[in-house]
Enzyme design. Structure first.
Site, PDB file in Angstrom:
ATOM      1  N   LYS A   1      53.268  54.038   9.796  1.00  0.00           N
ATOM      2  CA  LYS A   1      52.041  53.752  10.549  1.00  0.00           C
ATOM      3  C   LYS A   1      51.502  52.377  10.153  1.00  0.00           C
ATOM      4  O   LYS A   1      51.921  51.808   9.130  1.00  0.00           O
ATOM      5  CB  LYS A   1      50.993  54.835  10.256  1.00  0.00           C
ATOM      6  CG  LYS A   1      50.552  54.899   8.795  1.00  0.00           C
ATOM      7  CD  LYS A   1      49.737  56.162   8.521  1.00  0.00           C
ATOM      8  CE  LYS A   1      49.312  56.223   7.058  1.00  0.00           C
ATOM      9  NZ  LYS A   1      48.733  57.539   6.706  1.00  0.00           N
TER      10      LYS A   1
ATOM     11  N   TYR B   1      33.869  27.412  -3.251  1.00  0.00           N
ATOM     12  CA  TYR B   1      32.655  28.002  -2.695  1.00  0.00           C
ATOM     13  C   TYR B   1      31.867  28.746  -3.768  1.00  0.00           C
ATOM     14  O   TYR B   1      32.437  29.512  -4.549  1.00  0.00           O
ATOM     15  CB  TYR B   1      32.999  28.992  -1.578  1.00  0.00           C
ATOM     16  CG  TYR B   1      33.427  28.343  -0.294  1.00  0.00           C
ATOM     17  CD1 TYR B   1      32.590  27.450   0.379  1.00  0.00           C
ATOM     18  CD2 TYR B   1      34.666  28.629   0.267  1.00  0.00           C
ATOM     19  CE1 TYR B   1      32.990  26.869   1.576  1.00  0.00           C
ATOM     20  CE2 TYR B   1      35.072  28.057   1.463  1.00  0.00           C
ATOM     21  CZ  TYR B   1      34.223  27.180   2.114  1.00  0.00           C
ATOM     22  OH  TYR B   1      34.623  26.612   3.286  1.00  0.00           O
TER      23      TYR B   1
HETATM   24  C1  LIG Z   1      49.474  58.049   5.569  1.00  0.00           C
HETATM   25  C2  LIG Z   1      49.867  59.453   5.370  1.00  0.00           C
HETATM   26  C3  LIG Z   1      50.911  59.795   4.488  1.00  0.00           C
HETATM   27  C4  LIG Z   1      51.572  58.788   3.572  1.00  0.00           C
HETATM   28  O1  LIG Z   1      50.782  58.670   2.408  1.00  0.00           O
HETATM   29  P1  LIG Z   1      51.219  57.746   1.173  1.00  0.00           P
HETATM   30  O2  LIG Z   1      50.141  57.950   0.182  1.00  0.00           O
HETATM   31  O3  LIG Z   1      51.275  56.349   1.684  1.00  0.00           O
HETATM   32  O4  LIG Z   1      52.543  58.237   0.725  1.00  0.00           O
HETATM   33  C5  LIG Z   1      51.313  61.116   4.435  1.00  0.00           C
HETATM   34  N1  LIG Z   1      50.703  62.060   5.186  1.00  0.00           N
HETATM   35  C6  LIG Z   1      49.680  61.783   6.017  1.00  0.00           C
HETATM   36  C7  LIG Z   1      49.039  62.871   6.800  1.00  0.00           C
HETATM   37  C8  LIG Z   1      49.227  60.475   6.126  1.00  0.00           C
HETATM   38  O5  LIG Z   1      48.199  60.200   6.937  1.00  0.00           O
END
Ligand SMILES: *Cc1c(COP(=O)(O)O)cnc(C)c1O
Length: 366
Positions: free
Chosen positions: A34, A260
């Site tokens: 994702k 800055y």
């Molecule tokens: C993003 C996500 C994962 C992956 O989690 P990590 O901590 O990056 O391994 C697994 N399950 C769900 C439901 C998620 O939203």
């Protein structure tokens, strides 16, 4: 010469980490890609393991379609399912799996006229209290779905709130609550994210969902706390190496300030390097003076405030440094977790935020 800020994405490392995650867990693994594969490029990452991945997980139909359009044929799970009824036709046509986490989704799903039945990952809220059905209602929701013609198969699923923390009992409580609620149900189970794969083997489940570990960052809090002193080698390989180059060097006298807000004042006469990378590239503005940075392979520190396109690095003790010297913001010498800790955030956020830089891919063919 074009701007030298580059995200090198090593797909062989991604593949290695996927194999390691799968081995550590022992079951099947949905590679979580994702958010454009946590900023690494979803299509490239998915392609790199398409021949062996049990499936992929994404957050939206759009992210799934991007993979399908690139030719990915593996199963793809939508982690939040659908957001409106209109999506269902494409979900069925593209053979996607969907999380179902709320009653409104069930109403739509069971009323729909589908070409084919869909595979559902039925989400339980076992203690994270974000989304999912309560343990008390879970079995009856399962029964309702399992008899319906629109559903081909149901996988039982939940998500941990604290799997990265080995010192609290919450994960074990979630496991117990989940197991009790599904004792009567005979179906496949998916529980483990990266932290659970690494730290909670008692969360028996067929389908793991590794995300962050595929990109080479260890999510376990205890390991983050010991980053500097950690001697054993992280078996995960960092996938992204974020680099740029020195574009200016100045000497400032003790007592002079830079950048800055003039938040850094030289404690001694200081050689300051200016690096072509800033918060618009995804380097965190919240990173404090002292955040590790490597120049020409030598460790040094960030100084002063990160600006949009540039940041400052202390070159006083790196005599070889010159205009054009290679700077590693994170990757092999500097762990992205170290920068995250210094910026009061997590590696996930830093990786997702990388943009504007040139992406260079290697290690695609094994
Ligand atoms: C993003 C996500 C994962 C992956 O989690 P990590 O901590 O990056 O391994 C697994 N399950 C769900 C439901 C998620 O939203």
């Amino acid at each position: 010469m074009s701007r030298p800020a580059i995200a090198h994405i090593r797909l062989d490392a991604f593949r290695h980490n996927y194999q390691l995650a799968k081995q550590a867990h022992g079951g099947k693994a949905l590679a979580v890609v994702k958010a454009n594969a946590y900023g690494h490029g979803a299509v490239q990452c998915a392609n790199a393991i398409a021949d062996e991945a049990d499936g992929f997980a994404v957050a939206s139909l759009e992210e799934a379609l991007q993979l399908r359009e690139a030719g990915i044929q593996n199963p793809i799970l939508l982690l939040e399912g659908f957001f409106e009824a209109l999506e269902l036709a494409l979900i069925v046509a593209q053979d996607l799996w969907i999380v179902v986490h709320h009653a409104w989704q069930i109403d739509i799903l069971l009323a729909a006229k589908l070409e084919k039945p869909v595979q559902v990952w039925l989400k339980m809220d076992s203690g994270m209290h974000r989304v999912g059905f309560s343990p008390a209602e879970y079995a009856s929701v399962y029964a309702q779905l399992s008899q319906h013609q629109n559903i081909s198969k149901i996988v039982l699923m939940s998500h941990f709130a604290n799997a990265d923390n080995l010192n609290i009992v919450h994960t074990q409580q979630q496991i117990t609550i989940f197991k009790e609620a599904v004792t009567e149900l005979n179906a496949e189970v998916s529980l483990a994210n990266s932290a659970a794969i690494l730290a909670w083997p008692q969360a028996e489940n067929l389908w793991s969902r590794p995300g962050i570990m595929l990109y080479g960052a260890d999510p376990i809090q205890a390991n983050l706390a010991n980053l500097a002193s950690k001697t054993e080698k992280n078996p995960l390989r960092p996938v992204m190496q974020l680099t740029s180059r020195i574009i200016n060097i100045r000497k400032i006298a003790q007592g002079e300030a830079i950048g800055y807000g003039s938040i850094f004042t030289a404690e001694r006469d200081t050689i300051v390097g200016v690096v072509a990378c800033g918060y618009a590239d995804g380097y965190p503005r919240s990173a404090v003076t002292g955040t590790p940075i490597a120049v020409d392979g030598v460790m040094t520190r960030l100084i002063g405030r990160v600006s949009m396109d540039m940041l400052f690095v202390d070159l006083t003790d790196i005599s070889s440094a010159n205009i054009g010297s290679l700077v590693e913001l994170w990757g092999d010498l500097v762990q992205v977790n170290q920068v995250a800790v210094s910026a009061n955030t997590i590696a996930y956020e830093l990786l997702c935020n990388v943009k504007r830089v040139r992406f260079v891919y290697s290690g695609a063919d094994e």
